[in-house]
Design an enzyme around this catalytic site. Sequence first.
Site, PDB file in Angstrom:
ATOM      1  CE  LYS A 117      -4.474   0.770   0.053  1.00 26.85           C
ATOM      2  NZ  LYS A 117      -5.523  -0.105  -0.482  1.00 26.85           N
TER       3      LYS A 117
HETATM    4  P1  NAD Z   1     -13.133   7.594  -2.682  1.00 25.36           P
HETATM    5  O1  NAD Z   1     -12.162   8.639  -2.311  1.00 25.36           O
HETATM    6  O2  NAD Z   1     -13.521   7.446  -4.116  1.00 25.36           O
HETATM    7  O3  NAD Z   1     -14.503   7.788  -1.860  1.00 25.36           O
HETATM    8  C1  NAD Z   1     -14.545   7.878  -0.465  1.00 25.36           C
HETATM    9  C2  NAD Z   1     -15.940   8.318  -0.062  1.00 25.36           C
HETATM   10  O4  NAD Z   1     -16.032   8.364   1.350  1.00 25.36           O
HETATM   11  C3  NAD Z   1     -16.300   9.725  -0.547  1.00 25.36           C
HETATM   12  O5  NAD Z   1     -17.674   9.764  -0.872  1.00 25.36           O
HETATM   13  C4  NAD Z   1     -16.013  10.599   0.685  1.00 25.36           C
HETATM   14  O6  NAD Z   1     -16.766  11.796   0.677  1.00 25.36           O
HETATM   15  C5  NAD Z   1     -16.460   9.654   1.776  1.00 25.36           C
HETATM   16  N1  NAD Z   1     -15.828   9.934   3.067  1.00 25.36           N
HETATM   17  C6  NAD Z   1     -14.554  10.297   3.306  1.00 25.36           C
HETATM   18  N2  NAD Z   1     -14.366  10.475   4.623  1.00 25.36           N
HETATM   19  C7  NAD Z   1     -15.539  10.203   5.220  1.00 25.36           C
HETATM   20  C8  NAD Z   1     -15.989  10.205   6.561  1.00 25.36           C
HETATM   21  N3  NAD Z   1     -15.170  10.570   7.559  1.00 25.36           N
HETATM   22  N4  NAD Z   1     -17.278   9.870   6.798  1.00 25.36           N
HETATM   23  C9  NAD Z   1     -18.092   9.518   5.787  1.00 25.36           C
HETATM   24  N5  NAD Z   1     -17.749   9.514   4.508  1.00 25.36           N
HETATM   25  C10 NAD Z   1     -16.486   9.841   4.229  1.00 25.36           C
HETATM   26  O7  NAD Z   1     -12.551   6.212  -2.099  1.00 25.36           O
HETATM   27  P2  NAD Z   1     -12.927   4.755  -2.544  1.00 25.36           P
HETATM   28  O8  NAD Z   1     -11.991   4.326  -3.590  1.00 25.36           O
HETATM   29  O9  NAD Z   1     -14.400   4.655  -2.771  1.00 25.36           O
HETATM   30  O10 NAD Z   1     -12.533   3.952  -1.220  1.00 25.36           O
HETATM   31  C11 NAD Z   1     -13.393   3.855  -0.112  1.00 25.36           C
HETATM   32  C12 NAD Z   1     -12.906   2.745   0.797  1.00 25.36           C
HETATM   33  O11 NAD Z   1     -12.879   1.514   0.059  1.00 25.36           O
HETATM   34  C13 NAD Z   1     -11.482   2.916   1.344  1.00 25.36           C
HETATM   35  O12 NAD Z   1     -11.428   2.308   2.609  1.00 25.36           O
HETATM   36  C14 NAD Z   1     -10.644   2.112   0.360  1.00 25.36           C
HETATM   37  O13 NAD Z   1      -9.421   1.666   0.932  1.00 25.36           O
HETATM   38  C15 NAD Z   1     -11.573   0.965   0.090  1.00 25.36           C
HETATM   39  N6  NAD Z   1     -11.321   0.235  -1.170  1.00 25.36           N
HETATM   40  C16 NAD Z   1     -11.341   0.875  -2.368  1.00 25.36           C
HETATM   41  C17 NAD Z   1     -11.139   0.145  -3.538  1.00 25.36           C
HETATM   42  C18 NAD Z   1     -11.236   0.772  -4.903  1.00 25.36           C
HETATM   43  O14 NAD Z   1     -11.155   0.032  -5.891  1.00 25.36           O
HETATM   44  N7  NAD Z   1     -11.422   2.069  -5.018  1.00 25.36           N
HETATM   45  C19 NAD Z   1     -10.871  -1.228  -3.451  1.00 25.36           C
HETATM   46  C20 NAD Z   1     -10.878  -1.845  -2.213  1.00 25.36           C
HETATM   47  C21 NAD Z   1     -11.108  -1.103  -1.070  1.00 25.36           C
END
Ligand code: NAD
Length: 428
Positions: A117
Amino acid sequence: MVVSLNHVQHVLEEIPSPYQTALTQYDRAVRHLSMDENLVEYMRWPRREFTVNFPVRRDDGRIEMFTGYRVHHSTVMGPSKGGIRYSMNVTLDEVRALAMWMTWKCALVNLPYGGAKGGVLVDPKSLSMREKEGLTRRYAAELVPLISPHADIPAPDMGTGPQEMAWIMDTYSMTVGYSVPAIVTGKPIIIGGSQGRTEATGRGVIICMVEALKRAGMVDESKIRVVIQGFGNVGLHAADYAHELGFKVVAVSDVNGGIYNEHGLDIPEVRRHYTAVGTLEGFPGAERVTNAELLCLPCEVLVPAAMEGQITENNAPHLRTKLIVEGANGPTTTEADDIIVDRGIHLVPDILANAGGVTVSYFEWVQGLQEFFWDKEEVFRQLQRILINSYDATAHMAEHHGVDMRTAAQMTAISRVGEALKTRGFYP
Ligand code: NAD
């Protein structure tokens, strides 16, 4: 930088240490496995940790220093794989935890990868496009000694997306002198990205949700209320696919709060509103809720898809859901986990529920290396096959050992990595 360090301290005080959570989960899982203690100790440690401080020229001519990390937790099963996060919550502790979870996630879905990561301590919204490109390219240049299609392959995570991957791919390619699309996944399709990668994580969350509901005998989609925290890459596509399948998505949120309609939200309309206005606020026919309220809304399925540490010992007793499907990494603390198990709430853990992203990243990498590309139907067919097989293996482990799904998923993954390590032996 004083401001940033203060911020980190503040964050550390509020959010439980993700690495501590990762280690506690690990210790719980290995207790059920009769594994050589040398293997157990080896797998607790990240293999490499890299910290870099680097300059970025701001639009007004100032030079500002930023801090970035990249952690390789394991390379036992193959090259390390994991996303890059831009956020003001990034710490080495967090990146370490996320790298460890990547090792287990890749092993659980049987991908030939170890876990890694990366992250930069920055608020991406505070940068202009030009500044963001400068930051991404300099961070990528600093990573060049660590990354390659056969050593470590970055991908998007919170705060990064296809454009950042394109800049990393270009920076790496310029350094070596030829184009290397397989250096990152999550790229735009025009430069070698895969069909279906953008939707993959959210879609995978819903594939796991459907599987869990089926096994619990809850089969009428129109009666299943789904609450989703986070409306980014994961949350938005999870909401989309759930809506497409006929589930009632009653609430969604972003960092500023959420919207709720007990009869279900029209998700395509919510998307249109969000794209046009940039916020969920003001969406007609829905009431505003805070993120704290959203987590405790009455529903059949709760999907935390924002960030880690959201379900804690404080709110776990008040959850009004039957099933939690973890879209985010590490959204549930260890203390909350115990409460959830005691309350009989079924939970599909992150390393299974959000593994759709890395699975299609793997397809993208394979397509890049072979220079032969698949259509979306093929991508989604293979994604479904891999996730259902992994769900099956986890459920089987849970039943066989009488443990919850998180422990079972970790046990499945850890025993695979342990077996590979034992077979390879300890160098030298
Ligand atoms: P992103 O940045 O696209 O979206 C994050 C979302 O969460 C946004 O809508 C943001 O406004 C919201 N957010 C941020 N802080 C917040 C808080 N304190 N309270 C409530 N909402 C909040 O990120 P993403 O890619 O969607 O990732 C989200 C989660 O999923 C992370 O934990 C990431 O590690 C995990 N993840 C992502 C992927 C991927 O393919 N993008 C894959 C596996 C896991």
